[in-house]
Design a protein around this motif. Structure first.
Motif, PDB file in Angstrom:
ATOM      1  N   ASP A  41     -19.754   3.078  24.218  1.00 19.49           N
ATOM      2  CA  ASP A  41     -20.555   3.598  25.335  1.00 19.49           C
ATOM      3  C   ASP A  41     -19.663   4.042  26.494  1.00 19.49           C
ATOM      4  O   ASP A  41     -19.903   5.077  27.107  1.00 19.49           O
TER       5      ASP A  41
ATOM      6  N   THR B  26     -16.731   5.158  26.390  1.00 22.17           N
ATOM      7  CA  THR B  26     -15.870   6.304  26.056  1.00 22.17           C
ATOM      8  C   THR B  26     -16.688   7.560  25.779  1.00 22.17           C
ATOM      9  O   THR B  26     -16.159   8.557  25.304  1.00 22.17           O
ATOM     10  N   GLY B  27     -17.991   7.501  26.061  1.00 19.39           N
ATOM     11  CA  GLY B  27     -18.837   8.678  25.869  1.00 19.39           C
ATOM     12  C   GLY B  27     -19.311   8.864  24.439  1.00 19.39           C
ATOM     13  O   GLY B  27     -19.725   9.956  24.062  1.00 19.39           O
ATOM     14  N   LYS B  28     -19.251   7.827  23.627  1.00 18.07           N
ATOM     15  CA  LYS B  28     -19.725   7.904  22.234  1.00 18.07           C
ATOM     16  C   LYS B  28     -20.868   6.900  22.063  1.00 18.07           C
ATOM     17  O   LYS B  28     -20.827   6.003  21.238  1.00 18.07           O
TER      18      LYS B  28
ATOM     19  N   GLU C 121     -15.690  11.375  13.681  1.00 15.26           N
ATOM     20  CA  GLU C 121     -16.939  10.711  14.071  1.00 15.26           C
ATOM     21  C   GLU C 121     -17.379   9.643  13.068  1.00 15.26           C
ATOM     22  O   GLU C 121     -18.177   8.774  13.398  1.00 15.26           O
TER      23      GLU C 121
ATOM     24  N   VAL D  47     -21.184   9.372  18.111  1.00  9.94           N
ATOM     25  CA  VAL D  47     -21.152  10.660  18.812  1.00  9.94           C
ATOM     26  C   VAL D  47     -21.693  10.470  20.225  1.00  9.94           C
ATOM     27  O   VAL D  47     -22.243   9.418  20.563  1.00  9.94           O
ATOM     28  N   LYS D  48     -21.593  11.518  21.027  1.00  9.21           N
ATOM     29  CA  LYS D  48     -22.038  11.459  22.420  1.00  9.21           C
ATOM     30  C   LYS D  48     -23.557  11.356  22.531  1.00  9.21           C
ATOM     31  O   LYS D  48     -24.084  10.522  23.249  1.00  9.21           O
ATOM     32  N   ASP D  49     -24.257  12.238  21.830  1.00  3.65           N
ATOM     33  CA  ASP D  49     -25.707  12.322  21.987  1.00  3.65           C
ATOM     34  C   ASP D  49     -26.318  13.031  20.781  1.00  3.65           C
ATOM     35  O   ASP D  49     -25.607  13.340  19.816  1.00  3.65           O
TER      36      ASP D  49
ATOM     37  N   ALA E  23     -24.737  16.357  19.821  1.00  2.00           N
ATOM     38  CA  ALA E  23     -23.461  16.161  19.121  1.00  2.00           C
ATOM     39  C   ALA E  23     -23.708  15.708  17.683  1.00  2.00           C
ATOM     40  O   ALA E  23     -22.973  16.102  16.775  1.00  2.00           O
TER      41      ALA E  23
END
Length: 159
Positions: free
Chosen positions: A65, A67-69, A99, A118-120, A123
């Motif tokens: 979370d 790290t943007g994943k 990923e 993944v980010k969202d 992604a």
């Protein structure tokens, strides 16, 4: 996962492993103090556990979370063909996708289980369309999305 042979572990080995699984940065001096031993035998045991492959590597566990994943998907996959070459080709393909943080070859209804970070959702869609489904042997993908982690450990349960 290959299991060439089981290594015989005594209670001291198990205690060392448990302590290292909680904190891989613990020093031999700190291990020795907790085990009521001197540093030399602890050092020798740790080296033996490393040499025999019981301890495979030391890693830092990262909060995805932060790290943007933050989106974790679990994908169950079926392949069209199950020849040795097709399986190896698929595994080589998946191993190159960053990923994919975990991949397991299964027996049962599905052939593979993948853990994806993944980010969202955008992604994730890009991952499916442009990375995973580029393998022509892929027959079916069933995805689930993690809403909450209940347990999350890398520790192997011992003794």
């Amino acid at each position: 996962m290959e299991n060439n042979s089981t290594i015989r572990l005594d209670s001291t080995d198990i205690h060392i492993i448990k302590l290292l699984q909680k904190n891989a940065r613990i020093t031999n001096k700190e291990l020795a103090a907790q085990l009521d031993l001197t540093i030399t035998p602890v050092y020798e045991r740790v080296k033996r556990l490393e040499k025999t492959g019981v301890i495979g590597q030391y890693v830092a566990l990262i909060d995805a979370d932060k790290t943007g994943k933050g989106l974790m998907a679990l994908c169950m996959l079926r392949l069209e063909k199950h020849t040795k070459d097709k399986l190896a080709q698929f595994e080589a393909h998946v191993a190159q996708i960053p990923e994919v943080t975990e991949c397991y070859h299964l027996a049962g209804q599905y052939d593979y289980h993948l853990k994806i970070l993944v980010k969202d959702m955008n992604a994730f869609q890009d991952f499916i369309v442009n990375k995973l489904s580029t393998n022509e042997n892929l027959a079916n993908i069933q995805s689930s999305f993690v809403m909450k982690k209940i347990t999350d450990t890398t520790a192997v349960p011992l003794g």
